[in-house]
Design an enzyme around this catalytic site. Structure first.
Site: not given
Ligand SMILES: NC(=O)C1=CN([C@@H]2O[C@H](COP(=O)(O)OP(=O)(O)OC[C@H]3O[C@@H](n4cnc5c(N)ncnc54)[C@H](O)[C@@H]3O)[C@@H](O)[C@H]2O)C=CC1
Ligand SMILES: O=C(O)C(=O)COP(=O)(O)O
Length: 491
Positions: A280, A309, A328
């Protein structure tokens, strides 16, 4: 709460509702228990008997089809905040991606009709969870279907950044042939720090190891065996910053991670570090990143996400020659979007049917076997709450309730949140205009100063044996409501 033999024989717990399920077709307005706002809580059904789901951002076809089997689906994209607030009072569910802010105003404008918000993706930082909980609205997400897509995009940015692919492409498209200008850096043997070792972070780590990188990770909550399984060393935040040649961010945006990369933390990094952000925008202080790029502390940054965004068109960060950017796109593969659409459609339909959602973000996730065990006690719990209100306090003024659960389960293995919610519902709904469900029960009890004291007794005999209780000393008045495995004391 004892697990009787008969309760173990019960079929799937899927019909166990966190709120009343939608009634079958035909009615136009069906009154459910009352909402917080003294407006009767209605499930307003169209003449065809279906609830209405507003899909506010593009969703995969397979998910839309699933929704349409159960609901009227209104796909209205690019709504302004005002338009969303106007429409929402006509909707039972809302599905969004990351581009829609589901603010407190949205919940307030729904007048109690909105029962579930589905986030078709992982990050729920665009949904006001406190407001959702206060309004008894369930929030569900689709936490698994876009993991690989996000990880692949992280790797795409990492490799493209290292070899200046985007800059070289732009240069060629402008008619140039600049072989000396676009000399990159190698990945093999370099240290990559994965910040946030969850689903996406660990998939990035796996892939980076395949590229020959030395991968370390920082995540205060990640279990050591997950890191061991991937062959990654978990290190402190400062160690990650100090040793990494590349840093890839994969933590959620929370108050604790907001601007976690800032002037102070950039100063702790190796000069010439490369940063990838597919998490993010808000986890980086963007002004500080710009300074670090100008100072050469950060050699290059690859960004998929931004604090605002879309970012301003004249953003100096995006225009920076050492920054590559995508709008994104982390979750934007055909496969991920189909998967996310199905995952969220199933969660939303399940929630509208009154089932407990396994991807609930603001309600306890109760494992299936526990649900089966608790099912026979759910209605009893609510009825005891109602009875306690009438018998103990004559209809008002219950301030303290003691609940004793007797079970063969060890106290730490006894999840009482569902029963506590039902007791709270029984205690509060008959004497107020508040609608209580699994989502808002603890919040509502706290707000009304209702203290629920829970006591767990471990049974070693058969759960069928009746239990004798002595009155709780901390309650002014007590009634023995039933001589089985469940007793409520109120005062
Ligand atoms: N750019 C995009 O389109 C996408 C972005 N994302 C972002 O990626 C993030 C992670 O997604 P997932 O891996 O599926 O979530 P997840 O919940 O599996 O992993 C997040 C990890 O971050 C850790 N965490 C929490 N606070 C922390 C800190 N202060 N320092 C270090 N680690 C910390 C948690 O312990 C957890 O293991 C989502 O929250 C979302 O914001 C996810 C999917 C797509
Ligand atoms: O799954 C997430 O956290 C993402 O950031 C993906 O975002 P989107 O659904 O592609 O707008």
């Amino acid at each position: 709460m004892a697990a009787s033999a008969s309760s173990r024989l019960l079929s799937s717990p899927s019909s166990l509702s966190w709120k009343s399920p939608l009634p079958p077709a035909f009615g136009v307005a069906v009154a459910l228990p009352r909402s917080k706002r003294t407006v009767p809580r209605f499930v307003v059904l169209a003449m065809d008997g279906k609830p209405t789901v507003l899909v506010a951002e593009k969703l995969g076809e397979a998910g839309l089809n699933l929704l349409k089997e159960f609901a009227n689906v209104d796909c209205s994209y690019n709504l302004s905040p005002e338009e969303l607030c106007t429409k929402i009072s006509l909707c039972d569910a809302l599905i969004v991606r990351s581009g829609t802010k589901v603010s407190r105003e949205v919940f307030e404008s729904s007048s109690g009709r909105l029962k579930v918000v589905g986030r078709a993706g992982v990050g729920i930082d665009n949904v006001d969870l406190s407001a959702a909980t206060e309004h008894g609205c369930l929030v569900v997400n689709a936490p698994t279907a876009n993991t690989v897509a996000a990880a692949e995009h992280g790797i795409a940015l990492l490799t493209a950044m290292a070899r200046k692919v985007a800059q070289a492409d732009a240069s060629m498209k402008s008619g140039k042939w600049q072989r000396n200008k676009y000399v990159g850096v190698s990945l093999v043997g370099k240290t990559l720090a994965v910040m946030g070792f969850g689903k996406v972070g660990s998939e990035v780590a796996r892939r980076a190891k395949g590229l020959g990188m030395h991968v370390i990770a920082h995540d205060p909550y990640a279990p050591a065996d997950r890191a061991r399984a991937v062959g990654v060393e978990l290190v402190s935040f400062d160690e990650a910053l100090a040793t990494a040649d590349f840093i890839s961010l994969h933590m959620p945006l929370t108050p604790a991670t907001s601007k976690i990369l800032n002037d102070e933390t950039f100063a702790k990094m190796k000069k010439g570090v490369h940063i990838v952000n597919v998490a993010r925008g808000g986890v980086i202080d963007e002004a500080a990143l710009l300074k670090a790029l100008d100072a050469g502390i950060v050699a290059q940054a690859a960004l998929d996400v931004f604090t605002v965004e879309p970012p301003p068109k004249d953003s100096k960060l995006i225009q920076h020659e050492n920054v590559i950017a995508t709008p994104h796109l982390g979750a934007s593969t055909m496969e991920a979007q189909e998967g996310v659409a199905i995952e969220i459609a199933e969660a939303v339909v399940g929630a509208l049917k009154g089932e407990l959602a396994s991807t609930a973000v603001n309600a306890p996730m109760v494992p299936a076997e526990v649900l089966t065990e608790l099912k026979p006690f759910v209605q009893v719990a609510e009825k005891l709450g109602r009875l306690a209100v009438q018998l103990v306090a004559g209809g008002s003024g219950v301030k303290s309730i003691k609940v004793t659960y007797a079970s063969a389960r060890a106290p730490e293995d006894l999840d009482t949140r569902l029963l506590r919610a039902m007791i709270t519902k029984g205690l509060i709904e008959p004497i107020s205009s508040v609608f209580v469900n699994l989502v808002n029960a603890d919040f509502t009890a706290k707000q009304r100063g209702l203290q629920i004291i829970e006591e767990r007794i471990t049974l070693d005999s058969s759960p069928e044996s009746p239990l004798e209780f002595s009155p709780g000393s901390d309650c002014q008045r007590g009634i023995k409501i039933c001589q089985c495995h469940f007793r409520v004391w109120g005062g």
